[in-house]
Design a protein around this motif. Structure first.
Motif, PDB file in Angstrom:
ATOM      1  N   ILE A  96     -10.463   5.683 -10.364  1.00  0.00           N
ATOM      2  CA  ILE A  96     -10.857   5.779  -8.845  1.00  0.00           C
ATOM      3  C   ILE A  96     -11.338   4.301  -8.904  1.00  0.00           C
ATOM      4  N   LEU A  97     -10.715   3.822  -7.525  1.00  0.00           N
ATOM      5  CA  LEU A  97     -11.109   2.322  -7.048  1.00  0.00           C
ATOM      6  C   LEU A  97     -11.430   2.700  -5.544  1.00  0.00           C
ATOM      7  N   GLU A  98     -12.806   2.271  -5.158  1.00  0.00           N
ATOM      8  CA  GLU A  98     -13.466   2.364  -4.045  1.00  0.00           C
ATOM      9  C   GLU A  98     -13.776   1.069  -3.468  1.00  0.00           C
ATOM     10  N   LEU A  99     -13.487   0.739  -2.255  1.00  0.00           N
ATOM     11  CA  LEU A  99     -13.697  -0.535  -1.460  1.00  0.00           C
ATOM     12  C   LEU A  99     -14.637  -0.148  -0.355  1.00  0.00           C
ATOM     13  N   ASP A 100     -15.917  -0.771  -0.591  1.00  0.00           N
ATOM     14  CA  ASP A 100     -16.952  -0.735   0.482  1.00  0.00           C
ATOM     15  C   ASP A 100     -17.140   0.695   0.712  1.00  0.00           C
ATOM     16  N   GLY A 101     -17.182   1.551  -0.436  1.00  0.00           N
ATOM     17  CA  GLY A 101     -17.659   2.989  -0.526  1.00  0.00           C
ATOM     18  C   GLY A 101     -16.618   3.968   0.061  1.00  0.00           C
ATOM     19  N   ASN A 102     -15.176   3.484   0.163  1.00  0.00           N
ATOM     20  CA  ASN A 102     -13.936   4.108   0.609  1.00  0.00           C
ATOM     21  C   ASN A 102     -13.138   4.256  -0.744  1.00  0.00           C
ATOM     22  N   GLU A 103     -12.686   5.721  -1.045  1.00  0.00           N
ATOM     23  CA  GLU A 103     -11.866   5.665  -1.931  1.00  0.00           C
ATOM     24  C   GLU A 103     -10.594   5.478  -1.506  1.00  0.00           C
ATOM     25  N   VAL A 104      -9.812   4.417  -2.225  1.00  0.00           N
ATOM     26  CA  VAL A 104      -8.655   3.840  -1.968  1.00  0.00           C
ATOM     27  C   VAL A 104      -7.456   4.176  -2.884  1.00  0.00           C
ATOM     28  N   VAL A 105      -7.973   4.236  -3.998  1.00  0.00           N
ATOM     29  CA  VAL A 105      -7.068   4.657  -5.280  1.00  0.00           C
ATOM     30  C   VAL A 105      -7.732   5.749  -6.211  1.00  0.00           C
ATOM     31  N   ASN A 106      -6.693   6.765  -6.230  1.00  0.00           N
ATOM     32  CA  ASN A 106      -7.164   7.799  -7.102  1.00  0.00           C
ATOM     33  C   ASN A 106      -5.937   8.482  -7.497  1.00  0.00           C
ATOM     34  N   SER A 107      -5.977   9.754  -8.255  1.00  0.00           N
ATOM     35  CA  SER A 107      -4.970  10.273  -8.848  1.00  0.00           C
ATOM     36  C   SER A 107      -3.775  10.629  -7.957  1.00  0.00           C
ATOM     37  N   SER A 108      -3.640  10.673  -6.697  1.00  0.00           N
ATOM     38  CA  SER A 108      -2.885  11.036  -5.743  1.00  0.00           C
ATOM     39  C   SER A 108      -1.934   9.729  -5.570  1.00  0.00           C
ATOM     40  N   ASN A 109      -2.637   8.462  -5.783  1.00  0.00           N
ATOM     41  CA  ASN A 109      -1.447   7.299  -5.543  1.00  0.00           C
ATOM     42  C   ASN A 109      -1.434   6.376  -6.630  1.00  0.00           C
ATOM     43  N   ILE A 110      -2.063   6.738  -7.791  1.00  0.00           N
ATOM     44  CA  ILE A 110      -2.484   5.844  -8.936  1.00  0.00           C
ATOM     45  C   ILE A 110      -1.152   5.164  -9.158  1.00  0.00           C
ATOM     46  N   THR A 111      -0.103   5.940  -9.174  1.00  0.00           N
ATOM     47  CA  THR A 111       1.422   5.448  -9.799  1.00  0.00           C
ATOM     48  C   THR A 111       1.615   4.022  -8.776  1.00  0.00           C
ATOM     49  N   GLU A 112       1.049   4.165  -7.581  1.00  0.00           N
ATOM     50  CA  GLU A 112       1.618   2.760  -6.917  1.00  0.00           C
ATOM     51  C   GLU A 112       0.626   1.533  -7.431  1.00  0.00           C
ATOM     52  N   TYR A 113      -0.556   1.808  -7.801  1.00  0.00           N
ATOM     53  CA  TYR A 113      -1.336   0.506  -8.078  1.00  0.00           C
ATOM     54  C   TYR A 113      -1.564   0.330  -9.505  1.00  0.00           C
ATOM     55  N   TYR A 114      -1.010   0.934 -10.550  1.00  0.00           N
ATOM     56  CA  TYR A 114      -1.380   0.928 -11.969  1.00  0.00           C
ATOM     57  C   TYR A 114      -0.296   0.470 -12.726  1.00  0.00           C
ATOM     58  N   SER A 115      -0.429  -0.402 -13.641  1.00  0.00           N
ATOM     59  CA  SER A 115       0.476  -0.858 -14.438  1.00  0.00           C
ATOM     60  C   SER A 115       0.120  -0.787 -16.090  1.00  0.00           C
ATOM     61  N   PRO A 116       0.884   0.280 -16.715  1.00  0.00           N
ATOM     62  CA  PRO A 116       0.343   0.411 -18.197  1.00  0.00           C
ATOM     63  C   PRO A 116       0.580  -0.731 -18.943  1.00  0.00           C
ATOM     64  N   ILE A 117      -0.268  -0.816 -20.071  1.00  0.00           N
ATOM     65  CA  ILE A 117       0.188  -1.632 -21.129  1.00  0.00           C
ATOM     66  C   ILE A 117      -0.235  -1.020 -22.427  1.00  0.00           C
ATOM     67  N   SER A 118       0.431  -1.372 -23.692  1.00  0.00           N
ATOM     68  CA  SER A 118       0.281  -0.504 -24.732  1.00  0.00           C
ATOM     69  C   SER A 118      -0.653  -1.104 -25.606  1.00  0.00           C
ATOM     70  N   ASN A 119      -0.931  -2.712 -25.434  1.00  0.00           N
ATOM     71  CA  ASN A 119      -1.847  -3.413 -26.494  1.00  0.00           C
ATOM     72  C   ASN A 119      -2.819  -4.364 -25.481  1.00  0.00           C
ATOM     73  N   PRO A 120      -3.859  -4.240 -25.212  1.00  0.00           N
ATOM     74  CA  PRO A 120      -4.791  -2.876 -25.677  1.00  0.00           C
ATOM     75  C   PRO A 120      -4.368  -1.685 -24.847  1.00  0.00           C
ATOM     76  N   ILE A 121      -4.772  -0.516 -25.189  1.00  0.00           N
ATOM     77  CA  ILE A 121      -4.457   0.762 -24.622  1.00  0.00           C
ATOM     78  C   ILE A 121      -5.111   0.860 -23.370  1.00  0.00           C
ATOM     79  N   GLY A 122      -4.140   0.497 -22.259  1.00  0.00           N
ATOM     80  CA  GLY A 122      -4.735   0.627 -20.840  1.00  0.00           C
ATOM     81  C   GLY A 122      -3.817   0.158 -19.869  1.00  0.00           C
ATOM     82  N   GLY A 123      -4.382  -0.566 -18.959  1.00  0.00           N
ATOM     83  CA  GLY A 123      -3.522  -1.160 -17.903  1.00  0.00           C
ATOM     84  C   GLY A 123      -4.036  -1.721 -16.875  1.00  0.00           C
ATOM     85  N   TYR A 124      -3.345  -2.278 -15.806  1.00  0.00           N
ATOM     86  CA  TYR A 124      -4.083  -3.198 -14.655  1.00  0.00           C
ATOM     87  C   TYR A 124      -4.081  -2.274 -13.470  1.00  0.00           C
ATOM     88  N   ILE A 125      -5.054  -2.391 -12.553  1.00  0.00           N
ATOM     89  CA  ILE A 125      -5.210  -1.851 -11.435  1.00  0.00           C
ATOM     90  C   ILE A 125      -5.294  -2.883 -10.403  1.00  0.00           C
TER      91      ILE A 125
END
Length: 650
Positions: free
Chosen positions: A580-609
């Motif tokens: 979840i990413l909040e901007l000024d207390g407003n939830e702007v990224v969550n499970s409903s739209n995470i595919t638009e804002y998340y880029s996974p990587i394999s090393n380390p195990i995670g990704g970029y928002i």
């Protein structure tokens, strides 16, 4: 008293309606004929006048009908009104006379206007008839001007714009020899009220190589010079040539004779007639050199034709000379190639097959790389003009990547234009590299991807490219077998297993997965690669996920700013749906739209928002909060990371 007032009111309304319709009619008549007043009515195109007719009738007769109805109602009102006091007992009163004259005026003005329209239409028809007559006379005169002397010209220019030297270079004249015919035509059109004529010539060639792709070789195409080098873009032999360097292209030279203009032997002559800067009439005629000389020329269509049907333009070739090539070509994969994906074999054991048509018994020469290179193969067409043969020598000289094949048909003293085919020889099968993950992976939601490459043997050579339609990701796991949904990026070659609901697939603890990726290129070489991994996270993860590379921090460099960070966990992996990413207390990224804002990587195990607000932010301080969890459940107080930072917008 009340009856008198009521009578005057009704009478005034009807009189006003009648007069308004009369005035409205006059304005509509002016509006309908305004185009004639402004643009010289006689010389408006006839088809436009015909289209104007319905609009004209609507504009003129609408107020006429409305006025007549108003007048009749007024007369009936006066006749049957009970208020007789102001009405003459006998005879026809002044008011009735005025009303009747107004109705008559409406009808008369409308009919005169329609009569005027009819006269204008008749005049325009006569004017078109005159234009046809004078151009027919000129076309008959045009037949007496030899083909090499028919040039573009304009009666408004001095000497009709024909300034230079004319005729054979061995017997030049500085005056256009057929100036008298042009002067005669100029005087003729003036006698009919026209003020200008303009002649434009276009050079035509037979489209014998079917450059327009319409399947016809009998149609004509224009001389084409998009790069303005005065040379036809498709046939370099057809060009402007200032033979005697006198800065014009009016001369005749050589033996046999040819013009300095493109020597197509066919011209389309377009004649336009004007009056007062308005185009009145246009007609055209195609003329040829042969009409005057009787000598056939390849440019005018007496040449041979040559149509290559196989291989097509930008055709893909492949070779089966090595074991790797043979195995790759014969490999069986899950998906079949689309019907429109076709490649042609070209190697010593099975040379490139050339198929097409030309004139019966014509000899066809084949060259590689240019028209001035040595002839590598020849073939004679059969009695129907068809040819189908294997080009052994040409195949032996093919290079990896792009090859330009040229063919020309020869028979007696005639030849076809050069037919060119661009083909790509691909000799290196594709490969699958950088597959991930392999072995034990410490997450239940791994990034599963690989890179499909189609590299040439020689650096810089062109290849056929990967065909996305045959890419498949197959899997076997404890939950069963199947074909996974995937994405493919043709620019990077990356193929990735995706999940329509959770972005990346989620597996269970200890689950082992076997993945097979299949692919192929447009040369029909195929490749398959299998790898496996096991999802095994630590049951106890004492470290919450890490949030790093936060941006912006301090003062934002742009507005709206790109808000980004890196999240990862190398012990139990990132639960992507928890982000979840909040901007000024407003939830702007969550499970409903995470595919638009998340880029996974394999090393380390995670990704970029990466989140970019849709509108600029207000000046001042802004806060960002990121919440993210890993897959391990213990200890519970280490499962989630909540990271907050702030920045300023100047």
């Amino acid at each position: 008293m009340r009856e008198e007032v009521r009578f005057k009111i009704i009478f005034s309304v009807l009189i006003f309606t009648l007069l308004v319709n009369l005035i409205f009619l006059l304005f509509k008549i002016y509006d309908a004929f305004k185009i004639f007043i402004e643009k010289d009515a006689v010389f408006i195109p006839l088809n436009y006048l015909i289209l104007l007719k319905n609009e004209f009738i609507k504009k003129i007769f609408t107020p006429i009908i409305a006025g007549i109805i108003a007048g009749v109602i007024l007369l009936l009102f006066l006749k049957f009104s009970r208020y007789k006091k102001y009405k003459r007992k006998e005879g026809f009163g002044l008011i009735e006379t005025f009303i009747s004259l107004t109705i008559l005026a409406l009808v008369t003005v409308g009919m005169l206007a329609y009569l005027q329209y009819g006269m204008l239409l008749n005049i325009k028809a006569k004017e078109i008839n005159y234009a046809v007559r004078v151009t027919d006379v000129f076309i008959s005169k045009l037949d007496s001007i030899p083909y090499p002397y028919v040039f573009s010209c304009d009666s408004n220019e001095e000497n009709f714009g024909l300034n230079g030297t004319f005729g054979p270079v061995t017997n030049q004249t500085s005056t256009y020899p057929y100036l008298g015919i042009l002067e005669e035509f100029k005087n003729l059109i003036k006698n009919y009220g026209f003020t200008r004529f303009k002649i434009t010539t276009y050079f035509l060639l037979r489209d014998l190589s079917d450059l327009d792709g319409d399947g016809l070789i009998t149609d004509l195409r224009n001389f084409t010079d998009e790069n303005s080098d005065l040379i036809d873009d498709y046939d370099p032999e057809i060009k402007y040539e200032d033979y005697n360097k006198d800065a014009d292209y009016y001369d005749i030279f050589g033996e046999p004779e040819q013009t300095e203009e493109p020597n197509t032997h066919l011209k389309k002559v377009v004649i336009k007639i004007y009056r007062k800067a308005q185009l009145v009439y246009t007609t055209s005629k195609i003329i040829s050199w042969e009409k005057y000389t009787g000598v056939e020329s390849k440019a005018s269509g007496a040449e041979l034709k040559l149509v290559i049907t196989q291989p097509p333009e930008n055709g893909i070739l492949y070779a089966l000379t090595t074991e790797e090539q043979i195995n790759s070509h014969n490999l069986s994969i899950t998906k079949e190639y689309p019907e429109d994906v076709v490649a042609y074999r070209a190697d010593p054991s099975s040379p490139l097959q050339l198929i097409g048509t030309t004139d019966p018994l014509a000899n066809i020469e084949w060259r590689l790389g240019g028209t001035d290179t040595p002839t590598l193969d020849t073939v004679i067409a059969d009695n129907s003009g068809d040819f189908n043969f294997f080009a052994f020598n040409l195949t032996a000289n093919l290079n990896e990547g792009e090859n330009l094949i040229y063919g020309i048909a020869l028979k007696d003293e005639y030849s076809s234009p050069w037919s060119k085919r661009r083909v790509i020889l691909d000799i290196n099968p594709p490969a699958i590299e950088q597959e991930t993950p392999t072995g034990v992976v410490k997450t239940l939601q791994p990034l599963i991807e690989a890179v499909i490459v189609d590299e040439p043997v020689g650096e810089g050579n062109e290849t056929s490219g990967i065909c996305p339609d045959v890419i498949t990701i197959k899997y076997e796991s404890g939950s069963g077998v199947g074909i996974a949904t995937h994405t493919f990026d043709s620019s990077t070659g990356k193929v990735r297993w995706i999940d329509s609901e959770k972005f990346l697939p989620v597996f269970t603890q200890g689950e082992e997965v076997i993945v097979t990726i299949e692919a192929g290129d447009y040369a029909l070489y195929k490749v398959s690669k299998t790898f496996s991994f096991k999802c095994l996270i630590d049951s106890i993860d004492n470290s919450p996920p890490v949030v790093s590379e936060k941006s912006p921090v301090g003062v934002a460099s742009s507005n709206p700013p790109l808000i980004s960070c890196k999240v990862f966990d190398n012990q139990s992996g990132i639960d992507i749906q928890s982000i979840i990413l909040e901007l000024d207390g407003n939830e702007v990224v969550n499970s409903s739209n995470i595919t638009e804002y998340y880029s996974p990587i394999s090393n380390p195990i995670g990704g970029y928002i990466n989140y970019l607000p849709s509108t600029p932010l207000s000046q001042g301080e802004h806060s960002v909060t990121v919440k993210v969890s890993h897959w391990a459940e213990n200890p519970s107080d280490k499962k989630e990371r909540i990271e907050t930072w702030s920045f300023n917008v100047p």
